[in-house]
Design an enzyme around this catalytic site. Structure first.
Site, PDB file in Angstrom:
ATOM      1  N   TYR A  62      38.854  34.049  22.363  1.00  0.00           N
ATOM      2  CA  TYR A  62      39.237  32.663  22.617  1.00  0.00           C
ATOM      3  C   TYR A  62      38.068  31.854  23.183  1.00  0.00           C
ATOM      4  O   TYR A  62      37.338  32.311  24.056  1.00  0.00           O
ATOM      5  CB  TYR A  62      40.401  32.582  23.616  1.00  0.00           C
ATOM      6  CG  TYR A  62      40.682  31.152  24.036  1.00  0.00           C
ATOM      7  CD1 TYR A  62      41.277  30.254  23.148  1.00  0.00           C
ATOM      8  CD2 TYR A  62      40.286  30.679  25.287  1.00  0.00           C
ATOM      9  CE1 TYR A  62      41.494  28.936  23.504  1.00  0.00           C
ATOM     10  CE2 TYR A  62      40.503  29.368  25.654  1.00  0.00           C
ATOM     11  CZ  TYR A  62      41.102  28.494  24.756  1.00  0.00           C
ATOM     12  OH  TYR A  62      41.298  27.182  25.102  1.00  0.00           O
ATOM     13  N   HIS A  92      38.054  15.102  22.721  1.00  0.00           N
ATOM     14  CA  HIS A  92      38.556  15.040  24.094  1.00  0.00           C
ATOM     15  C   HIS A  92      38.015  13.831  24.863  1.00  0.00           C
ATOM     16  O   HIS A  92      38.390  13.617  26.023  1.00  0.00           O
ATOM     17  CB  HIS A  92      38.199  16.326  24.844  1.00  0.00           C
ATOM     18  CG  HIS A  92      39.046  17.505  24.460  1.00  0.00           C
ATOM     19  ND1 HIS A  92      39.158  17.957  23.160  1.00  0.00           N
ATOM     20  CD2 HIS A  92      39.842  18.323  25.204  1.00  0.00           C
ATOM     21  CE1 HIS A  92      39.959  19.010  23.121  1.00  0.00           C
ATOM     22  NE2 HIS A  92      40.396  19.249  24.358  1.00  0.00           N
ATOM     23  N   ASN A 204      35.871  22.323  30.343  1.00  0.00           N
ATOM     24  CA  ASN A 204      36.712  22.977  31.334  1.00  0.00           C
ATOM     25  C   ASN A 204      36.046  22.876  32.702  1.00  0.00           C
ATOM     26  O   ASN A 204      34.816  22.902  32.806  1.00  0.00           O
ATOM     27  CB  ASN A 204      36.896  24.453  30.984  1.00  0.00           C
ATOM     28  CG  ASN A 204      37.993  24.695  29.968  1.00  0.00           C
ATOM     29  OD1 ASN A 204      38.154  25.810  29.502  1.00  0.00           O
ATOM     30  ND2 ASN A 204      38.749  23.679  29.613  1.00  0.00           N
ATOM     31  N   TYR A 288      51.663   5.040  72.883  1.00  0.00           N
ATOM     32  CA  TYR A 288      51.218   6.237  72.177  1.00  0.00           C
ATOM     33  C   TYR A 288      49.940   6.013  71.377  1.00  0.00           C
ATOM     34  O   TYR A 288      49.124   6.928  71.211  1.00  0.00           O
ATOM     35  CB  TYR A 288      52.305   6.735  71.227  1.00  0.00           C
ATOM     36  CG  TYR A 288      53.513   7.340  71.893  1.00  0.00           C
ATOM     37  CD1 TYR A 288      53.602   7.461  73.274  1.00  0.00           C
ATOM     38  CD2 TYR A 288      54.585   7.794  71.133  1.00  0.00           C
ATOM     39  CE1 TYR A 288      54.713   8.009  73.878  1.00  0.00           C
ATOM     40  CE2 TYR A 288      55.699   8.358  71.719  1.00  0.00           C
ATOM     41  CZ  TYR A 288      55.762   8.459  73.102  1.00  0.00           C
ATOM     42  OH  TYR A 288      56.873   9.007  73.686  1.00  0.00           O
ATOM     43  N   ARG A 291      47.453   6.579  74.119  1.00  0.00           N
ATOM     44  CA  ARG A 291      47.589   7.836  74.844  1.00  0.00           C
ATOM     45  C   ARG A 291      47.496   9.060  73.941  1.00  0.00           C
ATOM     46  O   ARG A 291      47.018  10.132  74.350  1.00  0.00           O
ATOM     47  CB  ARG A 291      48.935   7.840  75.574  1.00  0.00           C
ATOM     48  CG  ARG A 291      49.048   8.905  76.623  1.00  0.00           C
ATOM     49  CD  ARG A 291      50.402   9.058  77.275  1.00  0.00           C
ATOM     50  NE  ARG A 291      51.344   8.006  77.068  1.00  0.00           N
ATOM     51  CZ  ARG A 291      52.670   8.197  77.139  1.00  0.00           C
ATOM     52  NH1 ARG A 291      53.149   9.411  77.345  1.00  0.00           N
ATOM     53  NH2 ARG A 291      53.510   7.193  76.967  1.00  0.00           N
ATOM     54  N   PHE A 336      40.519  26.701  35.852  1.00  0.00           N
ATOM     55  CA  PHE A 336      40.395  25.257  35.669  1.00  0.00           C
ATOM     56  C   PHE A 336      41.582  24.487  36.253  1.00  0.00           C
ATOM     57  O   PHE A 336      41.568  23.265  36.316  1.00  0.00           O
ATOM     58  CB  PHE A 336      40.251  24.899  34.188  1.00  0.00           C
ATOM     59  CG  PHE A 336      41.251  25.593  33.283  1.00  0.00           C
ATOM     60  CD1 PHE A 336      42.605  25.579  33.548  1.00  0.00           C
ATOM     61  CD2 PHE A 336      40.812  26.259  32.144  1.00  0.00           C
ATOM     62  CE1 PHE A 336      43.520  26.200  32.719  1.00  0.00           C
ATOM     63  CE2 PHE A 336      41.717  26.886  31.295  1.00  0.00           C
ATOM     64  CZ  PHE A 336      43.086  26.854  31.584  1.00  0.00           C
ATOM     65  N   GLU A 421      50.154  23.895  28.164  1.00  0.00           N
ATOM     66  CA  GLU A 421      49.728  23.524  29.517  1.00  0.00           C
ATOM     67  C   GLU A 421      50.930  22.879  30.196  1.00  0.00           C
ATOM     68  O   GLU A 421      51.041  21.656  30.312  1.00  0.00           O
ATOM     69  CB  GLU A 421      48.528  22.588  29.423  1.00  0.00           C
ATOM     70  CG  GLU A 421      47.338  23.284  28.772  1.00  0.00           C
ATOM     71  CD  GLU A 421      46.359  22.340  28.084  1.00  0.00           C
ATOM     72  OE1 GLU A 421      46.492  21.112  28.245  1.00  0.00           O
ATOM     73  OE2 GLU A 421      45.465  22.841  27.391  1.00  0.00           O
TER      74      GLU A 421
END
Length: 517
Positions: A62, A92, A204, A288, A291, A336, A421
């Site tokens: 792969y 992409h 990636n 507060y 403080r 990734f 995914e």
């Protein structure tokens, strides 16, 4: 390329796996000539040789000679492997939105180079050299800020970076937009024809989300320090008590950030003549927001320290897929997936929201004459003059906006790639929104500091500590006393820059994560 460029103030050799937070902050700031440690090249060449062996033996692995994502089972012919990698990058490159800021792109280039140089990506060392050459020449890829879900890495934004390496896309060279081809020639490289796995290794990875989160972290460190200075100025303006900062209180609880913040405030106020001047003023306890500064800001500091540790690890990580190991194994996994970065970004966001929230409350305290004992809205002739009334409204608006932006992004997931995914981190958005939040918080803290300086001006018979007086003088050098209403927007912008860009005293610098990691 001129390697004696006067832009360089220093050189930095990157040691994969050992880059520090201080070094990463320096890379973001620019002016460094970057190089890769010579020891990294043997591991890169060995991994690349393993990849080439797989191709030569026609093994099916792969990412090397298959399709990607849902198309992982599709074997690609040997003579189309270069086309495969090029098409991967081009297909992409679908980002949108405004380009990432230059400091973030510098971090992306450096951390991608470090990741590839770990020797698990199977790419040529020349790709790493080209990434550093782009950074050194200030030839920065134009990377759209939106389009990543932070799952199979920052695919879209990293594709825009990879486009430049193959002569496509765009880059900014000294601020001028040029083609990727021109940018590569400018830095002394021909555009690459990508070999097996090289396109995938470039795409990636978590480098964009990590760079954005690091940038957010560094800005948050600055506004935390500014918030502590602003809090000290407010305490002095209202003649508050320093007793809540007594070391014994914080040691009794034991929270490290709280202890560190209380110690820093004590050091900032050491030598003040204001606090000893009102031992019997009748003020039993401050609100507060005064403080509990150690408790609130200390918890913020603890969050930042944890986020910093996560991000330093990630900036040094091999986070592409598959990974190549020294025995020749090529193993598919999920490094990734940016969940660690998403969580880190979310807790930085929480810190930013709280730094701003407590600062806005101190600002409101300053304006309330019943609590502060100062003139209403910090102006002598109130009624005719509104003073700081509406500046506090701006602070409140930004604090409320940050509360919305602080909603965790890591709990959001939409499946992609035909459910291959099926769980994503949303780290890239989570990290990107930190820049807007930091800007908001810088304005809030800056407005408080400006108002506190005004409050101190109503009684200057006694001086604060040397450190606080130095900050008061710095503020007054940029923002004049408000005698009557005037156009305040430029003053607010000056104070925003004060919050983000001031070189803080060692008492503050020493407690920030950048000083330790």
């Amino acid at each position: 390329m001129n390697t004696t460029n006067p832009r360089f103030s220093a050189s930095l050799e990157l040691q994969p796996g050992q880059v520090t937070l201080t070094q990463l902050r320096a890379i973001q700031d620019g002016g460094l000539k970057l190089s890769m440690a010579s020891s990294a090249y043997a591991d890169m060449r060995a991994a690349q040789a393993h990849v080439q062996h797989i191709v030569d033996e026609d093994q099916v692995v792969y990412g090397i000679n298959t399709g990607f994502g849902k198309l992982a089972s599709t074997k690609i012919a040997h003579d189309r492997l270069a086309e495969l990698q090029r098409n991967l990058v081009l297909s992409h490159s679908v980002g949108t939105g405004e380009p990432l800021p230059d400091p973030v792109v510098r971090l992306v280039l450096a951390t991608k180079a470090v990741s590839l140089a770990r020797g698990h990506s199977g790419v040529r060392p020349e790709l790493v050299d080209a990434l550093l050459a782009l950074a050194n020449a200030d030839a920065l890829p134009v990377i759209p800020s939106k389009g990543s879900v932070g799952a199979s890495g920052d695919l879209a934004p990293l594709s825009h970076l990879a486009c430049v390496l193959i002569g496509e896309g765009q880059a900014k060279v000294n601020g001028v937009t040029v083609s990727g081809h021109e940018a590569m020639l400018y830095v002394g490289f021909k555009p690459f024809v990508l070999g097996p796995k090289e396109g995938l290794a470039l795409l990636n990875g978590t480098q964009v989300s990590t760079a954005l989160a690091l940038s957010g972290l560094f800005q948050t460190e600055s506004v935390l320090a500014a918030g502590l200075v602003a809090g000290c100025l407010t305490l002095e303006a209202i003649q508050g008590s320093v007793k809540p900062f007594d070391a014994r209180i914080h040691a009794a609880r034991g929270q490290l950030g709280q202890i560190a913040v209380a110690a820093a405030v004590r050091e900032l106020l050491d030598g003040s003549a204001i606090d000893p001047s009102h031992p019997n003023c009748g003020r039993v306890q401050d609100p507060y927001s005064i403080r509990c500064v150690p408790q609130v800001m200390g918890a913020c500091l603890d969050n930042l320290s944890h986020a910093a540790r996560v991000l330093v690890i990630e900036a040094n990580a091999a986070s592409d897929n598959p990974l190549v190991f020294d025995n020749g194994d090529v193993i598919s996994g999920g490094n990734f997936h940016a969940e660690p970065v998403a969580f880190a970004a979310d807790i930085i966001a929480l810190a930013l929201a709280e730094i701003g929230a407590i600062s806005e409350r101190r600002m409101a305290l300053l304006l309330d004459t019943g609590l502060s004992r100062l003139p209403a809205f910090l102006i002598e002739d109130s009624g005719v003059n509104s003073g700081f009334m509406i500046a506090q409204v701006t602070a409140a608006a930004l604090a409320a906006e940050n509360q919305c932006l602080a909603h965790p992004s890591s709990v959001t997931s939409l499946p992609t790639s035909a459910n291959q995914e099926d769980h994503v981190s949303m780290a890239t958005y989570g990290a990107r929104r930190l820049g807007e939040m930091a800007r908001n918080t810088a304005v809030i803290v800056g407005v408080e500091a400006m108002a506190a300086a005004q409050g101190m001006d109503f009684d200057r018979r006694l001086k604060s500590s040397a450190l606080i007086e130095a900050q008061y003088a710095l503020i007054r050098s940029q923002v004049a006393y408000l005698e009557k209403d005037r156009f305040l927007a430029p003053d607010i912008e000056s104070m925003r820059l004060w919050a983000l860009n001031t070189a803080w005293p060692a008492a503050l610098q020493n407690i920030l994560p950048s000083s330790a990691l």
